[in-house]
Design an enzyme around this catalytic site. Structure first.
Site, PDB file in Angstrom:
ATOM      1  CG  HIS A 128      32.233  42.519  52.639  1.00  0.00           C
ATOM      2  ND1 HIS A 128      31.289  42.867  51.697  1.00  0.00           N
ATOM      3  CD2 HIS A 128      33.423  42.942  52.140  1.00  0.00           C
ATOM      4  CE1 HIS A 128      31.874  43.453  50.675  1.00  0.00           C
ATOM      5  NE2 HIS A 128      33.177  43.506  50.916  1.00  0.00           N
ATOM      6  CB  SER A 131      49.034  47.989  38.648  1.00  0.00           C
ATOM      7  OG  SER A 131      47.867  47.209  38.861  1.00  0.00           O
ATOM      8  CG  HIS A 171      40.261  47.630  45.268  1.00  0.00           C
ATOM      9  ND1 HIS A 171      39.614  48.688  44.673  1.00  0.00           N
ATOM     10  CD2 HIS A 171      39.396  47.153  46.187  1.00  0.00           C
ATOM     11  CE1 HIS A 171      38.414  48.852  45.212  1.00  0.00           C
ATOM     12  NE2 HIS A 171      38.258  47.925  46.141  1.00  0.00           N
ATOM     13  CG  ASP A 172      47.612  44.549  42.901  1.00  0.00           C
ATOM     14  OD1 ASP A 172      47.818  45.348  41.962  1.00  0.00           O
ATOM     15  OD2 ASP A 172      48.382  43.600  43.166  1.00  0.00           O
TER      16      ASP A 172
END
Length: 337
Positions: free
Chosen positions: A206, A94, A84-85
């Protein structure tokens, strides 16, 4: 020896379909202009902390190991946090900034975990090497170590990522949520300098971890407004998910067969129509991704090796503005000033 022809076919399948997809994608996909990634990657160094912060990797590994021992589910959470970063403004930490309107406050980020792990590592490193190791480098390394502790592969990491000073919730709108089409996923990955092979391989993360039931309930009861379940779900798996996901707040394993083992069972589940997220199962129904998923399901070493390669590419996604105007934060959840 019987498996050798299948392995060879699998390898050729990957190479062939990669060439086909790259050629077709270059003509059909509108890919945003990428920054000169190679020039930014030149700023990274494997020896950056050798003198300025000795044992930085040892400190990070020991702290991650301590957390994983207490809670094994933190390993996949750190990998997801890293993704995600890097998905927004490159790998600049962030996502760790905690202020109103930041990426961390966005709806897509509400189930992210692992922030406290990074904060503890940062606090320990600040005692040993003040204002030296970036939060971006810490998160990147923690994701690698989490993979190793979960039974996955090891890879070397160059350092030198700066901590970004911009974090906007609205920019997370492009981060995959699990409902996208394969075309949308390919476009997103290509916009980051990644390809179809990286998409299928990184989806293999996953093989461990969990998802909220909220993310899959629409597939179980009202798929595309039909008031019926997604017909692509294995009936027995559907019954299991309905029992498991009575409440949206519950969690369910992404790999319903070996949920805590880093292996290729994730890809084998797709053949049995047991992909949890819609984007998981679509990998096995789309002609651009199915041959790759199929090949990976046969050979665990192939998956491990390519996972390392794709994670290196992910970690090397850098944003020119973040690198030029970035900093080394003292605390990972806020800017220095």
């Amino acid at each position: 020896m019987k498996n050798i022809p299948m392995i060879i076919i699998s390898l050729f399948s990957i190479l062939f379909f990669m060439s086909v997809v790259v050629v077709s994608a270059s003509h059909s996909l509108n890919v945003p202009n990428l920054l000169d990634a190679s020039s930014l990657e030149d700023e990274l160094s494997y020896s950056l902390y050798h003198k300025s912060c000795q044992d930085v990797e040892g400190i990070i590994y020991r702290k991650v190991k301590e957390w994983v021992k207490k809670d094994p589910t933190i390993a996949p959470s750190l990998i997801r946090l890293h993704f995600h970063d890097c998905a927004v403004r490159g790998c600049d930490a962030s996502i760790l900034l905690d202020h109103s309107g930041s990426e961390r406050s966005a709806n897509v980020s509400k189930s992210l975990r692992g922030f406290q792990v990074i904060e503890e590592i940062k606090a320990e490193l600040e005692k040993k090497c003040p204002r030296t190791v970036s939060c971006a480098d810490i998160l990147t390394t923690a994701a690698r170590d989490a993979t190793v502790l979960a039974g996955g592969p090891f890879w070397t990491i160059p350092f030198g990522r700066k901590d970004g000073r911009v974090s906007l919730a609205k920019e997370t709108a492009s981060v995959p949520m699990g409902r996208e089409s394969i075309t949308k996923l390919i476009e997103f990955f290509q916009s980051k300098g990644l390809n179809v092979l990286d998409l299928v391989v990184l989806s293999g993360a996953h093989t461990i971890g969990r998802s909220t039931c909220e993310s899959v309930q629409y597939r179980l009861y009202d798929y595309k407004g039909t008031k019926k379940p997604d017909p692509s779900i294995n009936p027995q798996y559907l019954n299991y998910l309905r029992r498991k996901c009575r409440w949206a707040s519950e969690n369910v394993y992404l790999d319903g067969t070996t949920p805590t083992t880093f292996d290729v069972e994730y890809y084998r589940n797709l053949k049995k129509k047991m992909g949890l997220l819609s984007t998981d199962q679509l990998l096995y129904s789309d002609s651009r991704t199915r041959p790759i998923a199929d090949a990976l399901s046969f050979q665990s070493s192939l998956f491990s090796n390519q996972f390392s390669v794709s994670m290196v590419k992910l970690a090397n996604i850098l944003d020119v503005k973040s690198q030029d105007s970035g900093e080394i934060r003292v605390k990972c959840n806020r800017m220095n000033y």
